[in-house]
Write an enzyme that holds these catalytic residues in place. Structure first.
Site, PDB file in Angstrom:
ATOM      1  N   LYS A  53       0.846  -1.208   0.000  1.00 15.05           N
ATOM      2  CA  LYS A  53       0.000   0.000   0.000  1.00 15.05           C
ATOM      3  C   LYS A  53       0.878   1.253   0.000  1.00 15.05           C
ATOM      4  O   LYS A  53       0.604   2.220  -0.724  1.00 15.05           O
ATOM      5  CB  LYS A  53      -0.949  -0.021   1.205  1.00 15.05           C
ATOM      6  CG  LYS A  53      -2.061  -1.041   1.013  1.00 15.05           C
ATOM      7  CD  LYS A  53      -2.890  -1.326   2.248  1.00 15.05           C
ATOM      8  CE  LYS A  53      -3.835  -2.496   1.948  1.00 15.05           C
ATOM      9  NZ  LYS A  53      -4.636  -2.925   3.080  1.00 15.05           N
ATOM     10  N   GLN A  97      -4.948  -1.795   9.243  1.00 12.63           N
ATOM     11  CA  GLN A  97      -4.754  -3.102   8.626  1.00 12.63           C
ATOM     12  C   GLN A  97      -5.336  -4.195   9.521  1.00 12.63           C
ATOM     13  O   GLN A  97      -5.000  -4.283  10.698  1.00 12.63           O
ATOM     14  CB  GLN A  97      -3.253  -3.338   8.375  1.00 12.63           C
ATOM     15  CG  GLN A  97      -2.949  -4.602   7.603  1.00 12.63           C
ATOM     16  CD  GLN A  97      -3.511  -4.580   6.185  1.00 12.63           C
ATOM     17  OE1 GLN A  97      -3.371  -3.597   5.459  1.00 12.63           O
ATOM     18  NE2 GLN A  97      -4.161  -5.659   5.773  1.00 12.63           N
ATOM     19  N   ASP A 120     -11.429   2.386   3.336  1.00 12.61           N
ATOM     20  CA  ASP A 120     -11.737   0.974   3.115  1.00 12.61           C
ATOM     21  C   ASP A 120     -13.231   0.772   2.850  1.00 12.61           C
ATOM     22  O   ASP A 120     -13.642  -0.284   2.390  1.00 12.61           O
ATOM     23  CB  ASP A 120     -11.343   0.145   4.361  1.00 12.61           C
ATOM     24  CG  ASP A 120     -10.023  -0.587   4.168  1.00 12.61           C
ATOM     25  OD1 ASP A 120      -9.627  -0.807   3.000  1.00 12.61           O
ATOM     26  OD2 ASP A 120      -9.391  -0.944   5.172  1.00 12.61           O
TER      27      ASP A 120
END
Ligand code: NAP
Length: 282
Positions: A53, A97, A120
């Protein structure tokens, strides 16, 4: 003859477009688009995802800030960091995460991410907006699938779409996106009575199951568009999808491979969401 939808190629093309969006933002607003990534603990797979990422941020001109928290970080420390990033005007997106170490309450922590920074697209607010077809940040993997369909001018309107899998991160938002795009949508799962019959009706079949080569040729209608979200390991440890690609491909009009299909789109859509979040926040 089937056509392969090349996710790697589309992701490369989209990353160039995202880099242009990020550059324009910087020129107009005098600062870079910013993404904060939080990694707690020592999970090796999570460390690789975070590294990828950050690399994607570098490639697209997004300023990344990574926060590595020790395995024994407390809930209070994690929440304090999220609240600090929530208030930071240079941070446009916050990503925690997952999975978090077992002693932490992920739900409680994620709730502290402001909806407009939830890149997200996992928050209840963003899911609720998606469910009511309102502007929102959409989960990256299903949003990437929509971009893949769009890239081939495949319109879901009026088509029968079957989504196999109902997870919060793939199946459910995928079904909502297809519904919002005017498909007639069926969602299948482990309790579906006759999965084969449901799949055989699909003009667009999305597999998000997590079982290697589970969708076989006898489950696919002639001419269907088959999207394989699965990232599985077969009996030899080889990466494969949920679809038995070799036997299914000849029945399809379009099909996505694994690797090189949906996978490369996911992080690309995270970069996209971060730019969208930045431009909406102003
Ligand atoms: P998940 O949370 O385990 O959900 C799997 C879904 O499949 C569940 O809804 C489950 O039904 C359903 N299912 C399981 N067995 C079934 C069966 N025999 N018949 C019909 N449905 C069945 O998995 P996920 O997180 O959605 O991920 C799915 C796959 O996508 C995995 O291979 C994962 O690695 C991959 N993935 C890829 C990306 C990417 O970037 N390409 C991103 C995320 C996930 P129930 O709800 O009834 O249990």
């Amino acid at each position: 003859m089937y056509k392969i939808i090349d996710g790697k190629q589309l992701a490369t093309q989209m990353r160039a477009e995202i880099a242009a969006m990020a550059a324009k933002f910087k020129e107009e607003r005098g600062r870079q688009v910013g993404l904060a990534v939080i990694l707690a603990g020592n999970d090796p797979a999570s460390a690789i995802y975070v590294r990828n990422k950050i690399k994607a941020c570098e490639e697209t001109g997004i300023k990344s800030s990574a926060f590595y928290l020790p395995e024994d970080v407390t809930q209070a420390q994690l929440e304090e960091l999220i609240l600090r990033l929530a208030a930071d005007i240079t941070v446009d997106g916050i990503l925690v995460q997952l999975p978090l170490p077992a002693h932490l309450n992920a739900d409680r922590a994620l709730k502290l991410i402001p909806t407009e920074k939830d890149v997200d697209g996992f928050s209840e607010e963003n899911i609720g907006k998606l469910a009511t077809n309102k502007e929102c940040l959409v989960a990256c993997t299903p949003n990437g699938v929509m971009k893949m369909l769009e890239s081939q001018n495949i319109s879901p309107r009026g088509k029968r779409a079957v989504v196999v899998g109902r997870s919060d991160i793939v199946g459910r938002p995928m079904a909502l996106l297809l519904l919002n795009a005017d498909a007639t949508v069926t969602v299948c799962h482990s309790k579906t009575a006759d999965l084969k019959a449901e799949c055989l009706r699909a003009d667009i079949l999305v597999a998000a199951i997590g079982k290697p080569r589970f969708i076989t040729a006898d489950m696919v209608k002639e001419g269907a568009v088959v999207i394989d979200v699965g990232m599985d390991r077969d009996e030899n440890g080889k990466l494969c999808g949920d679809v038995d690609f070799e036997h299914v491909k000849d029945k399809c009009s379009y099909i996505t491979p694994v690797p090189g299909g949906v996978g490369p789109m996911t992080i690309t859509m995270l970069m996209y969401n971060t730019c969208i979040a930045a431009s909406r926040r102003g």
